[in-house]
Enzyme design. Structure first.
Site, PDB file in Angstrom:
ATOM      1  N   CYS A 152      40.065  27.754  42.961  1.00  3.47           N
ATOM      2  CA  CYS A 152      38.647  27.634  43.271  1.00  3.47           C
ATOM      3  C   CYS A 152      38.442  27.883  44.766  1.00  3.47           C
ATOM      4  O   CYS A 152      39.100  27.252  45.601  1.00  3.47           O
ATOM      5  CB  CYS A 152      38.149  26.242  42.902  1.00  3.47           C
ATOM      6  SG  CYS A 152      36.438  25.960  43.418  1.00  3.47           S
ATOM      7  N   CYS A 170      34.318  35.721  32.682  1.00  2.35           N
ATOM      8  CA  CYS A 170      33.855  36.755  33.602  1.00  2.35           C
ATOM      9  C   CYS A 170      33.515  36.058  34.918  1.00  2.35           C
ATOM     10  O   CYS A 170      32.515  35.352  35.015  1.00  2.35           O
ATOM     11  CB  CYS A 170      32.631  37.414  32.972  1.00  2.35           C
ATOM     12  SG  CYS A 170      31.950  38.770  33.923  1.00  2.35           S
TER      13      CYS A 170
HETATM   14 FE    FE Z   1      36.278  23.681  42.967  1.00  3.88          FE
END
Ligand code: FE
Length: 132
Positions: free
Chosen positions: A48, A120
């Site tokens: 992330c 996606c």
């Molecule tokens: Fe995160």
């Protein structure tokens, strides 16, 4: 993992580039075929870009032709949030980082086997960590 990532909107704005802020925190979408990870083929992990949580592996990345990095499943144990998204006149499933809440992209039921899913994901939402 600790929770060492921005909390307030103002903190996020300061921590991220303007483009990344728009995508991760305002649910924006990068233009197709412009993302930094689209043609990445090396083995490694995708983290992330908001908090560093490991979310996807190169092992599930495939070329969908859509113009965005595509995966047929999250990494084992990854915390991914799913949310019904009715914006832009479509019914889609938004996916977010389950740890920091950042927007990642959408998941569609038209992916390859074995899952039949296509995650996606915006390149801007991911940092790539090549396998050592
Ligand atoms: Fe995160």
């Amino acid at each position: 993992m600790n929770d060492d990532f921005p909390k307030s909107d103002e903190d996020w704005r300061r921590a991220l580039s303007p483009d990344a802020y728009q995508i991760l925190r305002k649910k924006g979408t990068e233009r197709a075929f412009t993302g930094r990870h689209l043609n990445e083929k090396r083995p490694g992990d995708y983290l992330c870009a908001g908090c560093g949580a490991p979310l996807f592996s190169s092992a599930s990345k495939f070329d969908s032709g859509s113009g965005w990095p595509s995966f047929h499943q999250p990494r084992t144990g990854a915390r991914i949030g799913e949310h019904r998204d009715t914006s832009h006149g479509m019914i889609r499933t938004e996916v977010t980082c389950g740890r920091c809440g950042s927007h990642l992209g959408h998941v569609f039921p038209d992916g390859p086997r074995p899952t039949g899913l296509r995650y996606c994901i915006n390149s801007a939402s991911l940092d790539f960590k090549p396998k050592a």
